[in-house]
Design a protein around this motif. Structure first.
Motif, PDB file in Angstrom:
ATOM      1  N   ARG A 154       0.838  -1.195   0.000  1.00  0.00           N
ATOM      2  CA  ARG A 154       0.000   0.000   0.000  1.00  0.00           C
ATOM      3  C   ARG A 154       0.872   1.244   0.000  1.00  0.00           C
ATOM      4  N   SER A 155       0.613   2.150  -0.946  1.00  0.00           N
ATOM      5  CA  SER A 155       1.286   3.448  -1.008  1.00  0.00           C
ATOM      6  C   SER A 155       0.234   4.535  -0.830  1.00  0.00           C
ATOM      7  N   THR A 156       0.582   5.555  -0.042  1.00  0.00           N
ATOM      8  CA  THR A 156      -0.378   6.614   0.268  1.00  0.00           C
ATOM      9  C   THR A 156       0.207   7.979  -0.040  1.00  0.00           C
TER      10      THR A 156
ATOM     11  N   ILE B 165      -0.575  12.119   0.343  1.00  0.00           N
ATOM     12  CA  ILE B 165      -1.390  13.100   1.057  1.00  0.00           C
ATOM     13  C   ILE B 165      -1.383  14.402   0.259  1.00  0.00           C
TER      14      ILE B 165
ATOM     15  N   THR C 101      -9.698   6.644  -2.054  1.00  0.00           N
ATOM     16  CA  THR C 101      -9.498   8.005  -1.563  1.00  0.00           C
ATOM     17  C   THR C 101     -10.266   8.178  -0.262  1.00  0.00           C
TER      18      THR C 101
ATOM     19  N   ALA D 219      -6.369  11.802   1.092  1.00  0.00           N
ATOM     20  CA  ALA D 219      -5.327  10.814   0.819  1.00  0.00           C
ATOM     21  C   ALA D 219      -5.716   9.988  -0.401  1.00  0.00           C
TER      22      ALA D 219
ATOM     23  N   GLU E 285      -4.836   6.382  -1.861  1.00  0.00           N
ATOM     24  CA  GLU E 285      -4.230   5.122  -1.445  1.00  0.00           C
ATOM     25  C   GLU E 285      -4.307   4.112  -2.585  1.00  0.00           C
TER      26      GLU E 285
ATOM     27  N   LYS F  98      -3.292   0.184  -3.690  1.00  0.00           N
ATOM     28  CA  LYS F  98      -2.864  -1.145  -3.256  1.00  0.00           C
ATOM     29  C   LYS F  98      -2.554  -1.997  -4.479  1.00  0.00           C
TER      30      LYS F  98
ATOM     31  N   THR G  76       2.862   0.581  -6.903  1.00  0.00           N
ATOM     32  CA  THR G  76       1.859   1.297  -6.108  1.00  0.00           C
ATOM     33  C   THR G  76       2.288   2.746  -5.879  1.00  0.00           C
ATOM     34  N   ARG G  77       3.579   2.945  -5.633  1.00  0.00           N
ATOM     35  CA  ARG G  77       4.091   4.311  -5.459  1.00  0.00           C
ATOM     36  C   ARG G  77       3.918   5.126  -6.729  1.00  0.00           C
TER      37      ARG G  77
ATOM     38  N   ALA H 132       0.195   5.977  -7.579  1.00  0.00           N
ATOM     39  CA  ALA H 132      -0.357   7.010  -6.691  1.00  0.00           C
ATOM     40  C   ALA H 132       0.113   8.395  -7.118  1.00  0.00           C
TER      41      ALA H 132
ATOM     42  N   ALA I  75       3.694   9.881  -2.574  1.00  0.00           N
ATOM     43  CA  ALA I  75       3.688   8.470  -2.197  1.00  0.00           C
ATOM     44  C   ALA I  75       5.111   7.913  -2.189  1.00  0.00           C
TER      45      ALA I  75
END
Length: 210
Positions: free
Chosen positions: A44-46, A48, A111, A119, A121, A123, A130-131, A134, A163
């Motif tokens: 998972r990459s998030t 903000i 989101t 955020a 997100e 997956k 994932t990075r 995002a 991310a």
């Protein structure tokens, strides 16, 4: 003759079937544990982001006059969320990271609101992918905005924290095992109940005919 439900009779049936129920529960939990352990690791990459709610002069005027068409903020969270989850965004992501369609990539975007912004997100089963997805998805918002002329702002989203490489998402194996065990227990308990109920009902109908 009318058949009446006897709860103690059913409790006696459940006691007789207790070993079978326990065996099925253990089997279901073991299968769940095995399948969960062999599933590929998900990451998972998030990201903000900040999305200022102050609209343009036209938006502020519309808000003052209570006109829905003009009061919409040019960078509202709802608008950005719909863009991030749109089919257009999905197609752009696939063209960017899987242009020839030969790679087997799987990813999910979500989101949610955070203090002062939102955020994004993502997956998937690749920590770098994932990075990249995002970060790309937020950058792509401006491209979609230019094509559709949704907002006069050149940059609809201000990224606060980009991310990073995806972190491992817990598989929650113990939770899945408990849920599968409870599901089997309830399913088997209902099976016993209805089996006995309809059996007694048929006997009651036969007695009436006699």
């Amino acid at each position: 003759m009318k058949y009446e439900l006897d709860i103690f009779e059913y409790l006696g049936l459940y006691k007789k079937e207790l070993k079978k129920i326990a065996c099925f529960m253990i089997l279901a939990m073991a299968v769940t544990m095995a399948t969960s352990m062999f599933q590929p690791t998900m990451y998972r990459s998030t990201l903000i982001a900040l999305s200022p709610k102050q609209g343009s002069a036209g938006g502020q005027l519309g808000s003052f006059l209570n006109l829905a068409g003009l009061s919409m903020s040019s960078s509202s969270d709802e608008l950005i969320f719909s863009m991030l989850k749109s089919r257009r965004m999905r197609d752009d992501i696939n063209k960017r990271f899987n242009p020839d369609g030969k790679r087997k990539i799987s990813w999910f975007i979500d989101t949610y609101l955070v203090t002062g912004g939102f955020a994004v997100e993502v997956k998937g089963f690749d920590t770098l992918l994932t990075r990249d997805i995002a970060n790309f998805s937020v950058e792509n918002i401006d491209k979609i905005n230019m094509e559709l002329q949704i907002s006069p702002q050149k940059s609809m989203v201000k990224v606060l924290d980009p991310a990073m490489k995806g972190i491992v998402v817990g598989k929650n194996i113990s939770k899945k095992m408990i849920l599968s065990g409870l599901f089997v227990f309830l399913a088997y308990a209902l099976f016993i109940f209805f089996k006995e109920y309809f059996s007694k009902l048929r006997e009651s109908k036969k007695d009436r005919r006699i």
